[in-house]
Write a protein that holds these residues in place. Structure first.
Motif, PDB file in Angstrom:
ATOM      1  N   LYS A 352     -14.676  33.837  55.059  1.00 52.68           N
ATOM      2  CA  LYS A 352     -13.265  34.215  54.970  1.00 52.68           C
ATOM      3  C   LYS A 352     -12.521  33.838  56.244  1.00 52.68           C
ATOM      4  CE  LYS A 352     -13.562  38.060  51.678  1.00 52.68           C
ATOM      5  NZ  LYS A 352     -13.342  39.512  51.497  1.00 52.68           N
ATOM      6  N   ALA A 353     -13.147  34.060  57.389  1.00 56.32           N
ATOM      7  CA  ALA A 353     -12.504  33.718  58.662  1.00 56.32           C
ATOM      8  C   ALA A 353     -12.249  32.220  58.761  1.00 56.32           C
ATOM      9  CB  ALA A 353     -13.382  34.185  59.822  1.00 56.32           C
ATOM     10  N   LYS A 354     -13.232  31.420  58.335  1.00 53.86           N
ATOM     11  CA  LYS A 354     -13.068  29.957  58.380  1.00 53.86           C
ATOM     12  C   LYS A 354     -11.934  29.525  57.446  1.00 53.86           C
ATOM     13  CE  LYS A 354     -16.753  27.279  58.585  1.00 53.86           C
ATOM     14  NZ  LYS A 354     -17.952  26.509  58.184  1.00 53.86           N
ATOM     15  N   ARG A 355     -11.880  30.127  56.268  1.00 56.44           N
ATOM     16  CA  ARG A 355     -10.817  29.793  55.296  1.00 56.44           C
ATOM     17  C   ARG A 355      -9.438  30.113  55.869  1.00 56.44           C
ATOM     18  NH1 ARG A 355     -12.074  29.633  49.668  1.00 56.44           N
ATOM     19  NH2 ARG A 355     -10.223  29.448  48.339  1.00 56.44           N
ATOM     20  N   ALA A 356      -9.307  31.315  56.471  1.00 60.21           N
ATOM     21  CA  ALA A 356      -8.020  31.707  57.064  1.00 60.21           C
ATOM     22  C   ALA A 356      -7.660  30.799  58.230  1.00 60.21           C
ATOM     23  CB  ALA A 356      -8.090  33.166  57.522  1.00 60.21           C
ATOM     24  N   GLY A 357      -8.660  30.405  59.039  1.00 58.76           N
ATOM     25  CA  GLY A 357      -8.399  29.500  60.167  1.00 58.76           C
ATOM     26  C   GLY A 357      -7.898  28.147  59.718  1.00 58.76           C
ATOM     27  N   ILE A 391      -6.827  37.182  53.829  1.00 64.36           N
ATOM     28  CA  ILE A 391      -6.554  35.814  54.303  1.00 64.36           C
ATOM     29  C   ILE A 391      -5.043  35.617  54.435  1.00 64.36           C
ATOM     30  CG2 ILE A 391      -6.707  33.373  53.656  1.00 64.36           C
ATOM     31  CD1 ILE A 391      -9.449  34.045  52.421  1.00 64.36           C
ATOM     32  N   CYS A 392      -4.272  36.105  53.453  1.00 72.28           N
ATOM     33  CA  CYS A 392      -2.806  36.005  53.523  1.00 72.28           C
ATOM     34  C   CYS A 392      -2.280  36.749  54.756  1.00 72.28           C
ATOM     35  CB  CYS A 392      -2.178  36.573  52.254  1.00 72.28           C
ATOM     36  SG  CYS A 392      -2.613  35.680  50.747  1.00 72.28           S
ATOM     37  N   ASN A 393      -2.836  37.917  55.023  1.00 76.75           N
ATOM     38  CA  ASN A 393      -2.391  38.683  56.185  1.00 76.75           C
ATOM     39  C   ASN A 393      -2.727  37.963  57.488  1.00 76.75           C
ATOM     40  OD1 ASN A 393      -3.405  41.050  58.321  1.00 76.75           O
ATOM     41  ND2 ASN A 393      -1.437  41.469  57.318  1.00 76.75           N
ATOM     42  N   ALA A 394      -3.907  37.336  57.556  1.00 79.62           N
ATOM     43  CA  ALA A 394      -4.293  36.599  58.764  1.00 79.62           C
ATOM     44  C   ALA A 394      -3.351  35.431  59.012  1.00 79.62           C
ATOM     45  CB  ALA A 394      -5.738  36.106  58.622  1.00 79.62           C
ATOM     46  N   ILE A 395      -2.921  34.755  57.946  1.00 82.75           N
ATOM     47  CA  ILE A 395      -1.983  33.623  58.094  1.00 82.75           C
ATOM     48  C   ILE A 395      -0.624  34.133  58.580  1.00 82.75           C
ATOM     49  CG2 ILE A 395      -0.747  31.815  56.847  1.00 82.75           C
ATOM     50  CD1 ILE A 395      -3.183  31.687  54.930  1.00 82.75           C
ATOM     51  N   GLY A 396      -0.138  35.210  57.952  1.00 79.73           N
ATOM     52  CA  GLY A 396       1.185  35.702  58.294  1.00 79.73           C
ATOM     53  C   GLY A 396       1.273  36.400  59.641  1.00 79.73           C
ATOM     54  N   ALA A 397       0.136  36.920  60.136  1.00 76.37           N
ATOM     55  CA  ALA A 397       0.159  37.730  61.367  1.00 76.37           C
ATOM     56  C   ALA A 397      -0.290  36.970  62.601  1.00 76.37           C
ATOM     57  CB  ALA A 397      -0.733  38.964  61.175  1.00 76.37           C
ATOM     58  N   HIS A 398      -0.591  35.660  62.496  1.00 77.26           N
ATOM     59  CA  HIS A 398      -1.179  35.001  63.669  1.00 77.26           C
ATOM     60  C   HIS A 398      -0.156  34.732  64.775  1.00 77.26           C
ATOM     61  CE1 HIS A 398       0.218  31.167  61.820  1.00 77.26           C
ATOM     62  NE2 HIS A 398       0.104  30.652  63.032  1.00 77.26           N
ATOM     63  N   HIS A 399       1.144  34.978  64.501  1.00 82.07           N
ATOM     64  CA  HIS A 399       2.160  34.952  65.561  1.00 82.07           C
ATOM     65  C   HIS A 399       2.891  36.289  65.639  1.00 82.07           C
ATOM     66  CE1 HIS A 399       1.598  30.930  66.893  1.00 82.07           C
ATOM     67  NE2 HIS A 399       1.977  30.356  65.760  1.00 82.07           N
ATOM     68  N   SER A 409      -7.512  38.920  60.997  1.00 78.99           N
ATOM     69  CA  SER A 409      -6.213  38.523  61.553  1.00 78.99           C
ATOM     70  C   SER A 409      -6.248  38.298  63.065  1.00 78.99           C
ATOM     71  CB  SER A 409      -5.152  39.558  61.179  1.00 78.99           C
ATOM     72  OG  SER A 409      -5.057  39.686  59.777  1.00 78.99           O
ATOM     73  N   PRO A 410      -6.759  39.247  63.870  1.00 75.53           N
ATOM     74  CA  PRO A 410      -6.802  38.970  65.321  1.00 75.53           C
ATOM     75  C   PRO A 410      -7.728  37.806  65.672  1.00 75.53           C
ATOM     76  CG  PRO A 410      -7.924  41.038  64.795  1.00 75.53           C
ATOM     77  CD  PRO A 410      -7.204  40.617  63.571  1.00 75.53           C
ATOM     78  N   ILE A 411      -8.782  37.595  64.879  1.00 79.49           N
ATOM     79  CA  ILE A 411      -9.680  36.462  65.149  1.00 79.49           C
ATOM     80  C   ILE A 411      -8.925  35.148  64.992  1.00 79.49           C
ATOM     81  CG2 ILE A 411     -11.696  35.221  64.275  1.00 79.49           C
ATOM     82  CD1 ILE A 411     -12.952  37.901  63.629  1.00 79.49           C
ATOM     83  N   VAL A 412      -8.140  35.027  63.912  1.00 78.92           N
ATOM     84  CA  VAL A 412      -7.358  33.795  63.690  1.00 78.92           C
ATOM     85  C   VAL A 412      -6.343  33.612  64.817  1.00 78.92           C
ATOM     86  CG1 VAL A 412      -5.688  32.700  62.156  1.00 78.92           C
ATOM     87  CG2 VAL A 412      -7.670  33.848  61.189  1.00 78.92           C
ATOM     88  N   GLN A 413      -5.704  34.686  65.239  1.00 83.05           N
ATOM     89  CA  GLN A 413      -4.720  34.593  66.308  1.00 83.05           C
ATOM     90  C   GLN A 413      -5.360  34.112  67.610  1.00 83.05           C
ATOM     91  OE1 GLN A 413      -3.033  38.272  67.963  1.00 83.05           O
ATOM     92  NE2 GLN A 413      -0.996  37.413  67.538  1.00 83.05           N
ATOM     93  N   VAL A 414      -6.518  34.677  67.937  1.00 83.19           N
ATOM     94  CA  VAL A 414      -7.211  34.309  69.176  1.00 83.19           C
ATOM     95  C   VAL A 414      -7.685  32.862  69.114  1.00 83.19           C
ATOM     96  CG1 VAL A 414      -9.284  34.750  70.536  1.00 83.19           C
ATOM     97  CG2 VAL A 414      -7.881  36.657  69.767  1.00 83.19           C
TER      98      VAL A 414
END
Length: 512
Positions: A352-357, A391-399, A409-414
């Motif tokens: 899931k993390a890879k997909r969101a990234g 995954i949608c939340n990780a995309i929308g919250a990375h900024h 979400s924080p993993i994608v942001q970092v």
């Protein structure tokens, strides 16, 4: 011979003829009677045979008729039996319905009585409860609401004290271990992922075999090169550089279309405006197909499955987009790998993390609603194409445009920050330049009747192609002035911007 003899001879001849005729007539009569008798006998036989056949046919028809009558009679009897069964079943159902109706009426009557009894008991209980509360209030000297508030405040204070004590213990332990663990995970993640730090340029060099081809590319009075620039939106610089033509444009996709179109035109040898438009349209379709192929290949390389075809197309489009000078597809792949490693280290779902990234920057390549921040637009696209909520939340919250609701979400942001923070990975001047050119094109494209817009010569010229059936010559002049005024009032730019409105009328017919 005497007369007597002649007479005798004649009499004898006549007598013999008469006798012969009598004999023949008698024989003929006998034969005729025989033939008649035989004919009558044969006719009698035929008559009997025909009568027999007629009787057999009559018996056969009678049997068939009786059989048909019996079959119809059987059907009528069966239909009557079926009808009787249905009548019996209907009568039975009606009896059952009447019986159930009586039972329901009795049950409803019973329920009404019970409800009345319950309401009466509820009223009695309420009155008794009220009397008890009044007695307790009289004994304690305070109302029920005051007692309730006092109890709640007491419990609140006790819970807060215990919670603060527990939180302090956790915070102390976290402070000891968090910095050390975070540094270990981030350093290990960065060390395990290697990537190129190439910077996107705004020019492409097209190599040619000899300088003679330059003249053919320019064409008579520059017709070919103008047609190429109008069709691709790329500035084509033909100078003294030996065996090379420079393709200048901020959009890598346009430069790729121009490069491939030039390659096909030079290889084919037929270079004229009509052929140029045909080749450019064909190459543009090829590049779109290549985008889809790039998206599929990227998903396969990263082991990501089940992506919607539109998301795959957007991933392939990233190849022709840069983010602060960093290739967006390369950045997204690197972010996906970083997210997978970091999620594994933290014991989370790496897939899931890879997909969101991989999907975190798809909003940058979408043409929908450019006013939205790219993170929010990417989240809306992911929701539209049925991606999972985390995954949608990780995309929308990375900024930080929306609140983070999952650990991914924080993993994608970092990991997004890690990928962009590599030395030499990004160049903000290029990104600002590209954004200014895109804003120029978007501003002109917002006017009715405008088909295409191309910002060329580093944003010093804006070419606006309009539909001849929608915009007249007078309206084209007015449109150019309106766009110039809007750019002057809404945008910041160095020097001056030339706005060229192109209106072309074409008459096309086909001979069949």
């Amino acid at each position: 011979m005497g007369i007597m003899e002649i007479v005798i001879a004649i009499v004898a001849f006549v007598s013999g003829g008469g006798l012969t005729w009598l004999l023949i007539n008698k024989a003929w009569d006998a034969r005729s009677r025989k033939i008649i008798r035989e004919a009558e006998a044969e006719a009698e036989v035929i008559k009997k045979d025909k009568i027999l056949q007629a009787k057999e046919k009559f018996l056969q028809l009678k049997a068939e008729h009786e059989k048909e009558i019996n079959a119809r009679t059987a059907k009528i009897i069966a239909a009557e039996n079926k009808l009787k069964q249905k009548e019996a079943a209907f009568s039975q159902k009606m009896e059952e319905f009447q019986r159930k109706k009586k039972e329901n009426d009795a049950l409803r009557e019973n329920l009404d009585q019970q409800l009345e009894l319950v309401e009466k008991k509820s009223e009695d209980l309420e009155r008794a409860h009220k009397r008890q509360v009044e007695q307790l209030e009289a004994i304690s000297g305070m109302s029920a609401e005051e007692a309730k508030e006092m109890l709640i405040e007491s419990l609140k204070a006790e819970a807060k004290t215990e919670a603060m004590s527990y939180i302090n213990d956790i915070m102390d332990e976290a402070r000891i271990n968090a910095n050390k663990e975070a540094k270990r995970i981030v350093l290990q993640t960065i060390q395990r992922t290697a990537t190129e730090t190439a910077i996107e340029n705004s020019v492409t060099i097209f190599h040619i075999d000899s300088d003679e081809i330059k003249g053919r590319i320019i064409g008579r009075e520059g017709r070919n090169i103008r047609a190429l620039e109008a069709a691709t939106g790329v500035e084509i610089i033909v100078d003294d550089t030996p065996e090379a033509i420079v393709l200048s444009g901020f959009d890598p996709m346009r430069r790729e279309v121009a490069r491939l179109a030039l390659h096909q035109l030079v290889t084919d040898g037929r270079i004229h405006p009509a052929r140029i438009e045909e080749v450019v349209n064909k190459v543009r379709k090829q590049v779109e197909e290549e985008m889809i192929e790039n998206g599929k290949r990227t998903a396969i390389d990263l082991g990501i499955h089940g992506l919607h075809p539109e998301l795959i197309k957007l991933i392939g489009k990233m190849k022709y987009r840069s983010s602060y000078g960093q290739n967006l597809l390369q950045h997204s792949r690197e972010t996906a790998n970083l997210c997978a490693i970091m999620a594994s280290e933290l014991g989370l779902n790496a897939k899931k993390a890879k997909r969101a990234g991989l999907l975190h920057d798809i909003g940058k390549v979408s043409d929908e609603d450019p006013e939205l921040p790219h993170a929010i637009l990417g989240m809306k696209l992911a929701e539209k194409y049925k991606e999972k909520p985390e995954i949608c939340n990780a995309i929308g919250a990375h900024h930080d445009e929306i609140e983070m609701t999952s650990m991914i979400s924080p993993i994608v942001q970092v990991c997004d920050a890690i990928s962009g923070a590599r030395p030499g990975a990004r160049r903000e001047v290029v990104e600002a330049y590209i954004k200014r050119l895109k804003d120029l094109e978007t501003l002109a494209l917002s006017y009715p009747g405008v088909l295409k817009t191309y910002a060329i010569q580093a944003g010093r010229e804006l070419r606006v192609i309009v539909g001849s059936e929608k915009v007249s010559d007078h309206e084209a002049d007015q449109l150019s002035a309106d766009i110039a005024r809007r750019i002057q009032s809404e945008m910041t730019y160095p020097g001056q911007v030339k706005i060229t409105v192109i209106r072309e009328t074409r008459a096309i017919s086909y001979a069949k």
